[in-house]
Design a protein around this motif. Sequence first.
Motif, PDB file in Angstrom:
ATOM      1  N   GLN A 132     -56.380 -22.675  20.237  1.00  0.00           N
ATOM      2  CA  GLN A 132     -55.300 -21.769  19.864  1.00  0.00           C
ATOM      3  C   GLN A 132     -55.620 -20.359  20.334  1.00  0.00           C
ATOM      4  OE1 GLN A 132     -54.492 -21.948  15.666  1.00  0.00           O
ATOM      5  NE2 GLN A 132     -53.608 -24.013  15.756  1.00  0.00           N
ATOM      6  N   CYS A 133     -54.577 -19.586  20.583  1.00  0.00           N
ATOM      7  CA  CYS A 133     -54.766 -18.190  20.979  1.00  0.00           C
ATOM      8  C   CYS A 133     -55.136 -17.353  19.751  1.00  0.00           C
ATOM      9  CB  CYS A 133     -53.489 -17.641  21.619  1.00  0.00           C
ATOM     10  SG  CYS A 133     -53.073 -18.428  23.196  1.00  0.00           S
ATOM     11  N   ARG A 134     -55.786 -16.244  19.998  1.00  0.00           N
ATOM     12  CA  ARG A 134     -56.139 -15.323  18.928  1.00  0.00           C
ATOM     13  C   ARG A 134     -55.031 -14.281  18.769  1.00  0.00           C
ATOM     14  NH1 ARG A 134     -61.756 -12.762  20.273  1.00  0.00           N
ATOM     15  NH2 ARG A 134     -61.420 -11.832  18.197  1.00  0.00           N
ATOM     16  N   CYS A 135     -54.691 -13.963  17.525  1.00  0.00           N
ATOM     17  CA  CYS A 135     -53.708 -12.921  17.245  1.00  0.00           C
ATOM     18  C   CYS A 135     -54.466 -11.687  16.786  1.00  0.00           C
ATOM     19  CB  CYS A 135     -52.726 -13.386  16.170  1.00  0.00           C
ATOM     20  SG  CYS A 135     -51.470 -14.501  16.810  1.00  0.00           S
ATOM     21  N   VAL A 136     -54.645 -10.730  17.704  1.00  0.00           N
ATOM     22  CA  VAL A 136     -55.409  -9.513  17.414  1.00  0.00           C
ATOM     23  C   VAL A 136     -54.552  -8.303  17.750  1.00  0.00           C
ATOM     24  CG1 VAL A 136     -57.536  -8.230  17.835  1.00  0.00           C
ATOM     25  CG2 VAL A 136     -57.545 -10.735  17.998  1.00  0.00           C
ATOM     26  N   CYS A 137     -54.401  -7.418  16.776  1.00  0.00           N
ATOM     27  CA  CYS A 137     -53.675  -6.163  16.983  1.00  0.00           C
ATOM     28  C   CYS A 137     -54.671  -5.019  16.847  1.00  0.00           C
ATOM     29  CB  CYS A 137     -52.554  -6.012  15.952  1.00  0.00           C
ATOM     30  SG  CYS A 137     -51.658  -4.432  16.076  1.00  0.00           S
ATOM     31  N   ILE A 180     -60.659 -11.593   4.405  1.00  0.00           N
ATOM     32  CA  ILE A 180     -59.949 -12.395   3.406  1.00  0.00           C
ATOM     33  C   ILE A 180     -60.096 -13.856   3.830  1.00  0.00           C
ATOM     34  CG2 ILE A 180     -57.771 -12.759   2.203  1.00  0.00           C
ATOM     35  CD1 ILE A 180     -56.916  -9.966   3.059  1.00  0.00           C
ATOM     36  N   PRO A 181     -61.101 -14.561   3.315  1.00  0.00           N
ATOM     37  CA  PRO A 181     -61.430 -15.895   3.810  1.00  0.00           C
ATOM     38  C   PRO A 181     -60.288 -16.910   3.729  1.00  0.00           C
ATOM     39  CG  PRO A 181     -63.202 -15.039   2.445  1.00  0.00           C
ATOM     40  CD  PRO A 181     -62.048 -14.099   2.289  1.00  0.00           C
ATOM     41  N   LYS A 182     -59.510 -16.899   2.655  1.00  0.00           N
ATOM     42  CA  LYS A 182     -58.499 -17.941   2.483  1.00  0.00           C
ATOM     43  C   LYS A 182     -57.466 -17.937   3.592  1.00  0.00           C
ATOM     44  CE  LYS A 182     -55.459 -20.042  -0.949  1.00  0.00           C
ATOM     45  NZ  LYS A 182     -54.940 -19.988  -2.341  1.00  0.00           N
ATOM     46  N   ILE A 183     -57.087 -16.743   4.072  1.00  0.00           N
ATOM     47  CA  ILE A 183     -56.100 -16.671   5.155  1.00  0.00           C
ATOM     48  C   ILE A 183     -56.770 -16.257   6.472  1.00  0.00           C
ATOM     49  CG2 ILE A 183     -54.175 -16.208   3.601  1.00  0.00           C
ATOM     50  CD1 ILE A 183     -54.375 -13.254   4.382  1.00  0.00           C
ATOM     51  N   GLU A 184     -58.099 -16.218   6.477  1.00  0.00           N
ATOM     52  CA  GLU A 184     -58.892 -15.952   7.683  1.00  0.00           C
ATOM     53  C   GLU A 184     -58.510 -14.622   8.344  1.00  0.00           C
ATOM     54  OE1 GLU A 184     -59.101 -19.377  10.299  1.00  0.00           O
ATOM     55  OE2 GLU A 184     -58.415 -20.659   8.654  1.00  0.00           O
ATOM     56  N   ALA A 185     -58.157 -13.645   7.521  1.00  0.00           N
ATOM     57  CA  ALA A 185     -57.778 -12.327   8.039  1.00  0.00           C
ATOM     58  C   ALA A 185     -58.995 -11.407   8.077  1.00  0.00           C
ATOM     59  CB  ALA A 185     -56.686 -11.712   7.174  1.00  0.00           C
ATOM     60  N   GLU A 232     -57.140  -9.073  12.888  1.00  0.00           N
ATOM     61  CA  GLU A 232     -57.029 -10.406  13.462  1.00  0.00           C
ATOM     62  C   GLU A 232     -56.518 -11.381  12.407  1.00  0.00           C
ATOM     63  OE1 GLU A 232     -59.347 -13.786  16.114  1.00  0.00           O
ATOM     64  OE2 GLU A 232     -60.403 -11.931  15.550  1.00  0.00           O
ATOM     65  N   LEU A 233     -55.494 -12.163  12.796  1.00  0.00           N
ATOM     66  CA  LEU A 233     -54.925 -13.197  11.935  1.00  0.00           C
ATOM     67  C   LEU A 233     -54.989 -14.531  12.667  1.00  0.00           C
ATOM     68  CD1 LEU A 233     -51.710 -11.348  10.650  1.00  0.00           C
ATOM     69  CD2 LEU A 233     -53.948 -11.474   9.546  1.00  0.00           C
ATOM     70  N   PRO A 234     -55.162 -15.643  11.953  1.00  0.00           N
ATOM     71  CA  PRO A 234     -55.213 -16.956  12.619  1.00  0.00           C
ATOM     72  C   PRO A 234     -53.827 -17.389  13.103  1.00  0.00           C
ATOM     73  CG  PRO A 234     -55.337 -17.237  10.243  1.00  0.00           C
ATOM     74  CD  PRO A 234     -55.406 -15.753  10.500  1.00  0.00           C
ATOM     75  N   PHE A 235     -53.771 -17.835  14.328  1.00  0.00           N
ATOM     76  CA  PHE A 235     -52.516 -18.302  14.934  1.00  0.00           C
ATOM     77  C   PHE A 235     -51.928 -19.460  14.130  1.00  0.00           C
ATOM     78  CE2 PHE A 235     -49.884 -20.473  18.057  1.00  0.00           C
ATOM     79  CZ  PHE A 235     -49.305 -19.433  18.775  1.00  0.00           C
ATOM     80  N   SER A 236     -52.806 -20.302  13.581  1.00  0.00           N
ATOM     81  CA  SER A 236     -52.342 -21.498  12.871  1.00  0.00           C
ATOM     82  C   SER A 236     -51.572 -21.156  11.597  1.00  0.00           C
ATOM     83  CB  SER A 236     -53.536 -22.394  12.523  1.00  0.00           C
ATOM     84  OG  SER A 236     -54.490 -21.676  11.761  1.00  0.00           O
ATOM     85  N   LEU A 237     -51.896 -20.025  10.963  1.00  0.00           N
ATOM     86  CA  LEU A 237     -51.247 -19.662   9.707  1.00  0.00           C
ATOM     87  C   LEU A 237     -50.098 -18.672   9.894  1.00  0.00           C
ATOM     88  CD1 LEU A 237     -54.331 -19.236   7.307  1.00  0.00           C
ATOM     89  CD2 LEU A 237     -52.961 -21.284   7.732  1.00  0.00           C
ATOM     90  N   PHE A 238     -50.167 -17.831  10.921  1.00  0.00           N
ATOM     91  CA  PHE A 238     -49.191 -16.752  11.067  1.00  0.00           C
ATOM     92  C   PHE A 238     -48.325 -16.877  12.326  1.00  0.00           C
ATOM     93  CE2 PHE A 238     -52.264 -15.059   8.112  1.00  0.00           C
ATOM     94  CZ  PHE A 238     -51.506 -14.326   7.230  1.00  0.00           C
ATOM     95  N   HIS A 239     -48.410 -18.008  13.004  1.00  0.00           N
ATOM     96  CA  HIS A 239     -47.632 -18.184  14.227  1.00  0.00           C
ATOM     97  C   HIS A 239     -46.141 -17.976  13.982  1.00  0.00           C
ATOM     98  CE1 HIS A 239     -45.272 -21.036  16.882  1.00  0.00           C
ATOM     99  NE2 HIS A 239     -45.757 -20.156  17.752  1.00  0.00           N
ATOM    100  N   GLY A 240     -45.542 -17.006  14.697  1.00  0.00           N
ATOM    101  CA  GLY A 240     -44.109 -16.756  14.608  1.00  0.00           C
ATOM    102  C   GLY A 240     -43.652 -16.163  13.293  1.00  0.00           C
ATOM    103  N   ASN A 241     -44.595 -15.687  12.456  1.00  0.00           N
ATOM    104  CA  ASN A 241     -44.206 -15.217  11.126  1.00  0.00           C
ATOM    105  C   ASN A 241     -44.713 -13.802  10.839  1.00  0.00           C
ATOM    106  OD1 ASN A 241     -42.820 -15.721   8.651  1.00  0.00           O
ATOM    107  ND2 ASN A 241     -44.794 -16.042   7.628  1.00  0.00           N
TER     108      ASN A 241
END
Length: 565
Positions: A68-73, A181-186, A198-207
């Motif tokens: 998966q790609c990394r979501c990093v701002c 924040i371990p539960k949401i891997e933030a 950084e947010l996980p693509f699997s949890l925040f994809h498109g949201n």
Amino acid sequence: MVVGCQKYYFALQNGETWSSSDCTKETCENGKVIISHVSCLPASVPVCINGYTPVKVYDKTGCCFQYQCRCVCTSCGSHYITFDGQFYRFQKNCTYVLIKETVARYDFKVLIDKENCGLFGTSTCTKALRVYYKNYEIILTQRRGPRIVNMAFVNGTQVGSTYCNDDFLITSTTIMLRLEIPKIEAVVTFKMLLFSIELPFSLFHGNTEGQCGVCDNNRENECRLPNGSIHPSCPKMANDWRVKDKTKPYCDNPPPEPTTQPPTTPTVPCTPAICEIIMSNVFKECHKKIAPQAYYQACKSDVCRSPNTNVGCTSLEAYALLCNDASVCVEWRNVTNGQCEYKCPENKVYNPCGPTVEPTCNARKGKGKDKGSSNKFMEGCFCPEGMTRFSSATDVCVSACCSGPRGKPQQIGDKWISDCQQCVCDENSLSAVCEPLVCPTQEPVKCTKEGEVLVSRQDGCCPKSTCTNFSKDPCENCHCTGKQDPSSKLNIIKCSKKQCVSCQEGYTYVEHPGQCCGSCVQSSCIIRTPGISTPIVLKVSKIQNEELQKRLEHKPRYKSEYYLY
């Protein structure tokens, strides 16, 4: 005949399948257990538009993974790089939505509080990041001064440089703050001139929406407005994510944006040496994981606009931060010819690739919960080699993890008494070694004074024998009860006044100084007659009484003869 299988104490049917703990599965086939590996779907490698290398994301079993790609701002100075790698410059000083869930799933949101900074106040810096998660408001900020100080607040209360609970972990390395924040891997990292989220693509994809854009590996929709439409200009989009802030009334009615663009002047080629470091071999290993072009562009934009080339350090710092987070250690400050040098406090040393959570004495003893990302690095100031940070609540570095009275650190060889134990900071174990306190032998005590008794009571940690007055008043009768005094730990003494004689009628009780009891003195005439058991008592005056005494000194002629007046 179909035969089943025996597995430990269980009988299994033919054809039955079960999973093992080592990513294998076992199947019963005609009485035999056949072991095979868990089959996984092929893992295709996506092309990530933001330039980051895809990461492996394992399923719940831990056996199969997908890329998966990394979501990093990120932001360095006034430059933003969105989740999908869109680069834009935004220079306003209000409070804005940085990240917000389009559909609320994890109660997660980040606001950015910006302010004017720079020598003439013409630039903007990040004053604070406000992270909202569940029912928490977490503020990451820095106090300016001769030395910048990291500060973190949780629901309005300032917490220590390292803070941990069941939902998140905050750490500090003097240079910057980090929130996990371990539960949401933030993961949120903050310094006044830069941040990274950084947010996980699997949890925040498109949201996601806000100034950081949409986490979906699609750059076409990065400039999303609050109403859901897409604006062609990300800086214009960024300004629309402004939120009301009572500390900034000037943001409620901002001046209108100019409709005409200022005339452009021919650009002079500008290739600052400090920015070239980003594209050099110094960051060669990091280039393989994170595209450097946006940070190189941000560096040139800042340096070419300013007479001070040191402003380029922010872009290098931001890129190095991401490299560390990708497990690539880069020692970059020593190649800037002192332009980006960082001086640590006297008790700390600089480390470009230190741990995300600095080890403490409590963590060494297994009492701490502060476990960070072990495979990542973080730039900062840490305790020198051979020394350990005493606790997460203090920046004191110690050579031995000895905790003395009131939890203060002790040096090797120091001795103290704690909980009736003799303790010493041991040079071999580098920790406190305690043994039961040995009490000194007391000389025999003899109680010689009247009313004294020998009692034994606790004097601190040791018993002590003393003489105590059993009765302070000689006219009291005292006895030792079974009840104990909580303060002295001695049994309570109960005393009562001695009962003296009562005087018959005709006599008066007279006290005698220095004696517990007095005596009865006749004060009336007492007549006793034959045949009458009760005497007759006649009260007389003082003069009559004295004369009567004289007369009674003479012996009467008859028993019934009395002289009365």
